[in-house]
Design an enzyme around this catalytic site. Structure first.
Site, short mmCIF file in Angstrom:
data_model
loop_
_atom_site.label_atom_id
_atom_site.label_comp_id
_atom_site.label_asym_id
_atom_site.label_seq_id
_atom_site.Cartn_x
_atom_site.Cartn_y
_atom_site.Cartn_z
N CYS A 1 -3.24 1.49 6.63
CA CYS A 1 -3.34 0.99 7.87
C CYS A 1 -3.98 1.92 9.00
O CYS A 1 -4.67 1.59 9.66
CB CYS A 1 -2.13 0.42 8.56
SG CYS A 1 -0.53 1.42 8.52
N GLU B 1 4.27 -4.68 12.37
CA GLU B 1 3.60 -3.52 12.17
C GLU B 1 2.14 -4.09 11.38
O GLU B 1 2.38 -4.31 10.17
CB GLU B 1 3.95 -2.40 11.47
CG GLU B 1 5.24 -1.91 12.08
CD GLU B 1 4.83 -0.50 12.97
OE1 GLU B 1 3.71 -0.45 13.34
OE2 GLU B 1 5.85 -0.12 13.46
N ASN C 1 0.80 -1.14 -0.02
CA ASN C 1 -0.09 0.04 0.06
C ASN C 1 0.88 1.19 0.00
O ASN C 1 0.40 2.43 -0.55
CB ASN C 1 -0.96 0.14 1.18
CG ASN C 1 -0.61 0.04 2.36
OD1 ASN C 1 0.71 -0.56 2.78
ND2 ASN C 1 -1.31 0.34 3.47
P1 NAD Z 1 0.06 -9.29 3.34
O1 NAD Z 1 0.17 -9.83 4.89
O2 NAD Z 1 -0.79 -10.10 2.63
O3 NAD Z 1 1.45 -9.27 2.90
C1 NAD Z 1 2.56 -8.28 3.45
C2 NAD Z 1 3.97 -9.06 3.21
O4 NAD Z 1 3.94 -10.23 3.75
C3 NAD Z 1 3.89 -9.27 1.63
O5 NAD Z 1 5.35 -9.35 1.20
C4 NAD Z 1 3.75 -10.90 1.49
O6 NAD Z 1 3.98 -11.63 0.57
C5 NAD Z 1 4.20 -11.26 2.65
N1 NAD Z 1 4.01 -12.82 3.41
C6 NAD Z 1 2.78 -13.40 3.31
N2 NAD Z 1 2.68 -14.32 3.95
C7 NAD Z 1 3.91 -14.48 4.66
C8 NAD Z 1 4.46 -15.29 5.45
N3 NAD Z 1 3.87 -16.49 5.86
N4 NAD Z 1 5.70 -15.25 5.79
C9 NAD Z 1 6.29 -14.13 5.70
N5 NAD Z 1 5.93 -13.25 4.53
C10 NAD Z 1 4.58 -13.38 4.17
O7 NAD Z 1 -0.38 -7.86 3.78
P2 NAD Z 1 -0.71 -6.70 2.64
O8 NAD Z 1 -1.93 -7.06 1.93
O9 NAD Z 1 0.24 -6.66 1.70
O10 NAD Z 1 -0.99 -5.45 3.26
C11 NAD Z 1 -1.90 -4.79 3.79
C12 NAD Z 1 -1.70 -4.88 5.42
O11 NAD Z 1 -0.73 -4.37 5.74
C13 NAD Z 1 -3.17 -4.41 6.12
O12 NAD Z 1 -3.59 -5.05 7.16
C14 NAD Z 1 -2.52 -3.11 6.51
O13 NAD Z 1 -3.21 -2.67 7.74
C15 NAD Z 1 -1.30 -3.43 6.72
N6 NAD Z 1 -0.42 -2.28 7.16
C16 NAD Z 1 0.30 -1.96 8.24
C17 NAD Z 1 0.90 -0.62 8.41
C18 NAD Z 1 1.31 -0.47 9.84
O14 NAD Z 1 2.26 0.30 9.75
N7 NAD Z 1 0.88 -0.81 10.82
C19 NAD Z 1 1.49 -0.24 7.45
C20 NAD Z 1 0.81 -0.44 6.23
C21 NAD Z 1 0.03 -1.61 5.87
#
Ligand code: NAD
Length: 509
Positions: free
Chosen positions: A267, A233, A138
């Site tokens: 987020c 996060e 995002n």
């Molecule tokens: P996601 O969890 O689907 O993917 C995030 C990353 O994790 C990707 O690179 C993905 O390939 C990887 N991943 C997936 N499964 C994994 C595993 N088993 N082991 C290691 N890596 C793995 O999330 P998304 O859809 O890409 O992002 C959206 C989410 O991120 C939302 O929930 C949003 O709130 C959160 N977010 C949080 C913050 C914060 O600062 N708190 C900031 C931005 C986004």
């Protein structure tokens, strides 16, 4: 080879092909990073900062290209990409490059000279080693950089895995560092969850993860198995509380921006509004007008994926099915691409997916409350706790209400933008996870403390070394009596005499 995210969410157009990194290569990428790290750490923080400032200029020089890539790949408006990703990232370089030397200075520890004669101690921060940086789509430029920059400056090597939904943005980020950093120091792994999981199992020393709760849990398990730390996060369900004395025009504009920017895929997007009943009609009317004036495409882009659009749709449908709810603006998916109309919904209950789960879309639910107390109670009734905002002209009241909120960041009369401030910690409660990004506090993740004690005493032994004699036991007991505030004064005096006589004996042993 698996091609990643091949279509633009704007119009389905085919994008430049990017292949996933073969899983068998990941261990080698990590090993190369490990091999490059000691020399980088030995360079010293001033030289590292000088190197990274050159990377900052590359980022700025490529602002337009970044805007275009993010627009095509995840649908982000180009101007928003430059404002929310490029410029704050330049601030990240400036802040950390300017302050890292001082932040890494060893700190002296004060030791009591009588108890510990001749001894002095200091704490230094040592790099962890190889840091895996696993990121979402995002904010595919700003989020990785806010970790990569301070982690490199602290002397670490990086293996960066961007999201499989934004591999082109990930490639751009890695290219900023090409030929500026020593070879291998920053490795790039492209791929999805499997590649992320493999990276967590590989020879890395820390995983910094931003993403969903579901994946975050898996990362935490994998790191627990290897007994390495991770920083998580995760999601959010931010509330905005609009009090009866709010500046209505500012609150309405701020809340709409907080909910709709990045098409709500933030987020820290405002996903719940609790507004005081005294001003609810006027506030809701203004929010609805502003939302209806937003231009789809220019102000609010499409959702990045079809799956994301379907979640948004289902949350809106769930809210619509409840008595008393009403769609005031938008409410439907667009025909082309993965767009969804900027939407305002009046709701009367929090018992829906729209009010409980992360929507991640351009949808603003508004609920009328009786006043401050009800607003705080509802805002805090969430599994998440990232940021929250309070809108009021009375700043003291805003602070007071803010202190009752279960949120890692509270803004009074603004929302969420502090994620762009490298000086300010970004963290949360509950299922938002336990990572701390930005601010000097983030260094606790990227470094491990090392305590060094130098003993200049010339004596043959310490008081507490062998032999363990009756005199030593008497000294320990006397100290306990002297230091306890509950020891009667007479007994304390007696303990002082006992201590002196035991000391004399001990010296002769
Ligand atoms: P996601 O969890 O689907 O993917 C995030 C990353 O994790 C990707 O690179 C993905 O390939 C990887 N991943 C997936 N499964 C994994 C595993 N088993 N082991 C290691 N890596 C793995 O999330 P998304 O859809 O890409 O992002 C959206 C989410 O991120 C939302 O929930 C949003 O709130 C959160 N977010 C949080 C913050 C914060 O600062 N708190 C900031 C931005 C986004």
């Amino acid at each position: 080879m698996t091609a990643l995210a091949t279509k633009s969410p704007l119009d389905g157009k085919k994008l430049e092909e990017i292949d996933a990194t073969p899983e068998a290569d990941i261990a080698k990428i990590v090993a190369d990073a490990r091999a490059a790290q000691p020399a980088w750490a030995a360079l010293g923080s001033a030289a590292r900062a000088e190197t990274l400032l050159r990377v900052k200029d590359r980022l700025l020089d490529r602002a337009e290209k970044i805007g275009k890539t993010l627009h095509e790949e995840i649908g982000k408006p180009e101007g928003e990409a430059m404002l929310a990703e490029v410029l704050p990232s330049a601030d990240v370089f400036d802040f950390w490059c300017k302050s890292i030397e001082e932040m890494l200075e060893p700190t002296e520890v004060e030791l009591d000279a009588l108890s510990y004669p001749g001894k002095s101690g200091s704490i230094s921060r040592e790099p962890r080693g190889v840091v895996a940086v696993i990121m979402p789509w995002n904010f595919p430029v700003a989020l990785p950089l806010r970790t990569i920059v301070p982690a490199l400056l602290a002397g670490n090597a990086i293996v960066f895995k961007p999201s499989e939904i934004s591999p082109r943005a990930g490639k751009l980020v890695a290219e900023f560092f090409d030929e500026v950093l020593p070879k291998g120091l920053l490795g790039l792994v492209q791929g999805g969850g499997d590649a992320g999981a493999k990276l967590c199992e590989s020879d890395v020393d820390l995983v910094v993860f931003t993403g969903s709760v579901r994946s975050g849990r898996k990362v935490a398990h994998a790191c627990a198995e290897r007994l390495i730390p991770c920083s998580l996060e995760l999601g959010g369900k931010d509330a905005a509380i609009v009090l009866d004395d709010a500046n209505l025009e500012r609150a309405a504009r701020g809340v709409v921006w907080g909910a709709m920017s990045n098409a709500g895929q933030n987020c820290a997007a405002i996903e719940r509004v609790y507004v005081d009943k005294k001003i609810a009609d006027e506030f809701t009317k203004r929010v609805t007008e502003i939302t209806k004036s937003l231009r789809v495409g220019d102000d609010v882009g499409p959702l990045a994926t079809e799956a994301q659009r379907d979640i948004v749709k289902s949350h809106v449908e769930d809210a619509k099915s409840k008595d008393g709810s009403k769609i005031l603006a938008g409410g439907s998916a667009l025909e082309e691409g993965y767009g969804f109309e900027p939407t305002v919904v009046r709701v009367t209950t929090d018992d829906t997916s729209l009010m409980r789960d992360e929507t991640f879309g351009p949808v603003l639910p508004i609920r009328v409350v009786s006043g401050e107390d009800e607003a705080v109670k509802l805002a805090n009734d969430s599994k998440y706790g990232l940021t929250a905002s309070v809108w009021t002209k009375d700043f003291d009241r805003g602070r007071r209400v803010g202190e009752k909120l279960r949120a890692g960041v509270v803004t009074i009369n603004n929302h969420a933008f502090t994620g762009a401030l490298p000086q300010a910690p970004w963290s949360g409660y509950g299922e938002t996870g336990y990572g701390i990004t930005n601010s000097p506090l983030a260094l606790d993740a990227f470094t491990r403390p090392r305590f060094v004690l130098v003993d200049r005493s010339r004596g043959a032994r310490e008081l507490w070394w062998y032999p363990y004699s009756p005199a030593l036991k008497a000294i320990a007991l006397a100290f306990a009596k002297i230091r306890s505030k509950t020891t009667p004064i007479g007994a304390r005096l007696g303990a002082v005499f006992a201590l002196v006589s035991a000391f004399v004996k001990r010296m002769r042993e």
